[in-house]
Every structure is written in structure tokens, then in C-alpha cells.
Write an enzyme that holds these catalytic residues in place. Structure first.
Site, PDB file in Angstrom:
ATOM      1  N   ARG A  62       3.446 -24.435 -39.035  1.00  0.00           N
ATOM      2  CA  ARG A  62       2.799 -25.597 -38.418  1.00  0.00           C
ATOM      3  C   ARG A  62       3.062 -25.621 -36.918  1.00  0.00           C
ATOM      4  O   ARG A  62       2.205 -26.018 -36.124  1.00  0.00           O
ATOM      5  CB  ARG A  62       3.289 -26.897 -39.069  1.00  0.00           C
ATOM      6  CG  ARG A  62       2.786 -28.164 -38.363  1.00  0.00           C
ATOM      7  CD  ARG A  62       3.019 -29.414 -39.181  1.00  0.00           C
ATOM      8  NE  ARG A  62       4.381 -29.569 -39.635  1.00  0.00           N
ATOM      9  CZ  ARG A  62       5.401 -29.990 -38.860  1.00  0.00           C
ATOM     10  NH1 ARG A  62       5.197 -30.277 -37.587  1.00  0.00           N
ATOM     11  NH2 ARG A  62       6.603 -30.134 -39.366  1.00  0.00           N
ATOM     12  N   TYR A 115     -22.605 -35.378 -28.735  1.00  0.00           N
ATOM     13  CA  TYR A 115     -22.723 -35.052 -30.151  1.00  0.00           C
ATOM     14  C   TYR A 115     -22.414 -36.304 -30.967  1.00  0.00           C
ATOM     15  O   TYR A 115     -21.470 -37.039 -30.677  1.00  0.00           O
ATOM     16  CB  TYR A 115     -21.750 -33.921 -30.485  1.00  0.00           C
ATOM     17  CG  TYR A 115     -21.459 -33.735 -31.952  1.00  0.00           C
ATOM     18  CD1 TYR A 115     -22.478 -33.471 -32.852  1.00  0.00           C
ATOM     19  CD2 TYR A 115     -20.158 -33.833 -32.426  1.00  0.00           C
ATOM     20  CE1 TYR A 115     -22.218 -33.316 -34.199  1.00  0.00           C
ATOM     21  CE2 TYR A 115     -19.881 -33.667 -33.777  1.00  0.00           C
ATOM     22  CZ  TYR A 115     -20.917 -33.408 -34.660  1.00  0.00           C
ATOM     23  OH  TYR A 115     -20.641 -33.261 -35.995  1.00  0.00           O
ATOM     24  N   ASP A 188     -16.805 -30.585 -23.158  1.00  0.00           N
ATOM     25  CA  ASP A 188     -17.103 -29.857 -24.381  1.00  0.00           C
ATOM     26  C   ASP A 188     -18.041 -28.712 -24.008  1.00  0.00           C
ATOM     27  O   ASP A 188     -19.190 -28.927 -23.625  1.00  0.00           O
ATOM     28  CB  ASP A 188     -17.767 -30.791 -25.396  1.00  0.00           C
ATOM     29  CG  ASP A 188     -17.962 -30.137 -26.759  1.00  0.00           C
ATOM     30  OD1 ASP A 188     -18.083 -28.895 -26.809  1.00  0.00           O
ATOM     31  OD2 ASP A 188     -18.017 -30.863 -27.770  1.00  0.00           O
ATOM     32  N   LYS A 213     -18.779 -22.607 -33.944  1.00  0.00           N
ATOM     33  CA  LYS A 213     -20.072 -22.206 -33.396  1.00  0.00           C
ATOM     34  C   LYS A 213     -19.984 -20.806 -32.782  1.00  0.00           C
ATOM     35  O   LYS A 213     -19.648 -19.858 -33.462  1.00  0.00           O
ATOM     36  CB  LYS A 213     -20.536 -23.264 -32.394  1.00  0.00           C
ATOM     37  CG  LYS A 213     -20.409 -24.715 -32.858  1.00  0.00           C
ATOM     38  CD  LYS A 213     -21.058 -25.015 -34.199  1.00  0.00           C
ATOM     39  CE  LYS A 213     -21.201 -26.506 -34.490  1.00  0.00           C
ATOM     40  NZ  LYS A 213     -19.940 -27.221 -34.748  1.00  0.00           N
TER      41      LYS A 213
END
Length: 408
Positions: A62, A115, A188, A213
Site C-alpha cells: 500500500r 467531465y 486534467d 484512456k
């Protein structure tokens, strides 16, 4: 590997270099599935800060994992940044960015064409639950951003180009405005990828990606990323990712992302070449009322795109000259384009934002920013462009056929 090397070179091997001190190393980083790592001996003075992945030291996955560490190094190198963080999704990355930069009572200025998932996060989580005020503005005009900034503004959050209207904002100008007022600028960069745009070099403090993406590029891994040059911000991001939220990218997805970035440069060139051809085809089509693609001279911000981008990407939107029934007929008769959300994979995807990705936004808000029922977003893949054009012909022919059918 030096950050002075070209981005195409960094995309292939940065973070996976063989270790010169041993004379051997993995050409491709293996998938380290171990959840924990053995210590050589008990050290009562050991702290988390003493464990340095850069020296090959790991304690618990982690906190850091060899496969994730490799991809985080590469992501930072691709964006020209110092610190990279890989997350379980793009949404997780953006959420972490916001949590690291604002507190209850703070103010955020954001693009009004974000978005839908990001906008919903801001409105439902940060505004309603965390008492953070958000002003949504048309950031195509930097003056609107400056006018919205207040004394308590801590963050300006932008996308450029936006999803799905392909609006641009001037990153350099907005960075100057934000910094003048003591705020940070986050961008972004999902639609452009580091191959077509480098926000940090233009003045941004933080860059976000949905690695699902273009960075991964094969529609088989969900992930997100943040990159920054700011040491203080990186410390906050690392604490949130590794300790407070634990929203890191899993080893297998890190491996897939490492693999995907290797072909990012060649994929982006083909995505863009195909998108340009399709945009030109659509612009000349009588059944299309408008085309939104920064690589077209008709785009209202074409000059800005040429100034701050090194490419135009593979996403475009267009408006069908008709109604929602025409959209249904058009989309329903395509064979090469897959009707699906998401973007940036090697295959071509197509969707209707008003009924799919942006459906959660109330109709009046969608229409106010220009997302009509007949707006169609296309993620252009790397197939042969003539096959894609033939498929679009098939869709338009289906619309024609519905208009020519006699009424019952």
C-alpha cells in the site's frame, strides 16, 4: 534515465532501466504481487520516511510497490515532473488532488465544461458535504477565471480540451492569474496525453490523468495519475494515497500501464492522423451541423491549440443535423465504431453524451453549455481510416433511409 531525453524514449524504458551495480535487471518490470516485504533485520529507529523505493527498499505494497514505483517514475518523466502518483482510477486521482489542496471553507474555480464525473464530485462531495465553495466559469476567457477568484480561492481546476465540447483554456495565462492570487492550478490532461500537451511546462502546479484512456491505451485497465513538481504538494498527495485513503494502483494494473506507455507515441500519432481525416470528412458532410476538433482551422481556439499543444489528439465531437431519433439510427447502424463510454483505446468508440456520460447533469445545465441531444463524441482509434470513414457513411445512410421511409 535523464529527463533531457525525448518523451518518446522515456515512454519506452524510464523506470525500468537495468541496475548497473549488479550488471543485470529486468527489461520489462515484473508484476510484484507481494503485499509485504521482508526486512533484513529489526531496526527500532525505522520510520516510513526511511524506506526509499528509489533505493529498492519496500515495506508494504500500500505504501509502495516495485511495479507501481516503476510506473510512477515513468508518469512523472512523461509529464516532465518530479513526483508521480498512480491511483486506482482517474476519479480517485482527482479526488486526492482536491483533498490535498483545499479545506472546508476554501473556494475553487473550475471550468464549467468539466467531465461530468468531476463536476458531480465537486458538487455532491466538496460543496454539499465538505463545505468547499466552487465557482464554475467559462474558462475559454481567462478574464472569467480571474473575475471568479477570491481571497479564499485555493485551487483553479481546468480541463483542456474539455469533455465533450473540446473547449480550450490558456494554461499559461491562467497559471499566472492563479499564482498572482496565491492559488494552485491543476489541469486534467487526459484528452491530450503528455505527447500532445505538457501543462507543468506551461505553469500548472499539478497534472491529472485518467490512465484508463490514452496512457494505457488498450481498454483493459482502470487507473489514474497525478504529477507535480512541488515537494510540499507531493508530500500531501503521498500521505493521502498511501496512508489516509489507500487508493493506489494495483500491481497488475501498474504493469499494464507500463506496457501501454511504451506504444503511446506511435499510437498518438495514428489517433491524431485518423481524427484529422474524420474531422475534415464530417465538416464537409451535409448531415452535420458542427464539428468540434482543435485541429480544424474552424475551431474557435485553433490558434491557442497550436500555441500550447504539440498535437491535437484523437477525440472529436460533432452535432448531427436532426433529432434524437436520427442519433439512434446513426449509432445503431455502425459496425466499426463501438457504442461505449470511455476513450483513448486503440479501438474507435462513439457515444451520445446527453444520454450516456453526461446524463446525470440536468438537461437545462447540459444545454446551457452546449451539450445537446444530437451531440456525438468520437474517440478515434488506430484502425485503417478508410474503414472508419466507410462506417460513418453507413450510419449517415441509415439516417437517410429513416427520412425516406413512407409514414404508416
Amino acid at each position: 534515465m535523464s529527463h533531457d531525453s525525448h518523451v518518446e524514449t522515456r515512454a519506452v524504458s524510464h523506470g525500468e532501466e537495468p541496475a548497473p551495480e549488479t550488471g543485470r535487471g529486468d527489461v520489462v518490470s515484473p508484476i510484484h504481487l507481494a503485499s509485504t516485504f521482508a526486512l533484513p533485520a529489526l531496526d527500532t529507529g525505522l520510520s516510513l520516511e526511511d524506506v526509499d523505493p528509489a533505493r529498492g527498499e519496500f515495506l508494504y505494497s500500500r505504501l509502495s510497490n516495485p511495479t507501481r514505483h516503476a510506473v510512477e517514475q515513468r508518469l512523472a518523466a512523461l509529464e516532465g515532473g518530479t513526483h508521480g502518483f498512480a491511483f486506482s482510477s482517474g476519479t480517485a486521482a482527482i479526488n486526492t488532488a482536491l483533498l490535498a489542496t483545499v479545506e472546508p471553507g476554501d473556494h475553487v474555480v473550475a471550468f464549467d465544461d468539466l467531465y461530468a464525473g468531476t463536476r458531480r464530485m465537486l458538487e455532491e462531495l466538496f460543496v454539499k458535504r465538505l463545505n468547499v465553495e466552487v465557482s464554475f466559469v467559462d474558462a475559454t476567457d481567462t478574464g472569467n477565471v480571474e473575475a471568479a477568484i477570491r481571497e479564499d480561492t485555493r485551487l483553479v481546476w481546468m480541463e483542456t480540451p474539455t469533455n465533450p465540447l473540446m473547449k480550450l483554456c490558456d494554461i499559461g495565462a491562467i497559471a499566472s492569474v492563479a499564482h498572482e492570487h496565491g492559488a494552485l492550478l491543476g489541469v486534467d490532461n487526459t484528452f491530450m496525453s503528455p505527447l500532445c500537451q505538457r501543462p507543468l511546462a506551461l505553469g500548472a502546479d499539478l497534472v491529472a490523468h485518467s490512465t484508463t484512456k490514452y496512457l494505457n491505451g488498450h481498454s483493459d485497465s482502470v487507473g489514474g495519475a497525478l504529477v507535480t513538481d512541488c515537494d510540499e504538494l507531493a508530500e500531501s498527495l503521498g500521505f493521502l494515497q498511501q496512508v489516509a485513503l489507500g487508493n493506489m494502483l494495483a500491481p497488475f494494473d501498474s504493469y499494464l500501464l507500463l506496457r501501454g506507455t511504451k506504444t503511446l507515441p506511435v499510437r498518438m500519432r495514428q489517433h491524431e492522423a485518423n481524427a484529422r481525416r474524420i474531422a475534415e470528412y464530417l465538416e464537409d458532410h451535409e448531415q452535420v451541423s458542427r464539428v468540434l476538433y482543435p485541429g480544424l482551422e474552424s475551431h474557435p481556439q485553433y490558434d491557442l491549440a497550436r500555441e500550447q499543444q504539440t498535437g491535437f489528439g484523437g477525440v472529436l465531437s460533432f452535432e448531427l443535423d436532426g433529432d434524437i431519433d436520427d442519433v439512434v439510427a446513426f449509432l445503431g447502424n455502425l459496425e466499426q465504431f463501438t457504442l461505449a463510454v470511455s476513450l483513448g483505446g486503440v479501438e474507435s468508440l462513439i457515444e451520445c453524451p446527453a444520454a450516456m456520460t453526461h446524463e446525470p447533469i440536468p438537461r437545462e445545465e447540459r444545454e446551457a453549455v452546449g451539450i445537446t441531444d444530437t451531440l456525438i463524441r468520437v474517440s478515434v482509434g488506430i484502425e485503417h481510416v478508410e474503414d472508419l470513414l466507410a462506417d460513418l457513411d453507413r450510419g449517415f445512410a441509415a439516417v437517410d433511409a429513416t427520412h425516406q421511409s413512407p409514414s404508416p
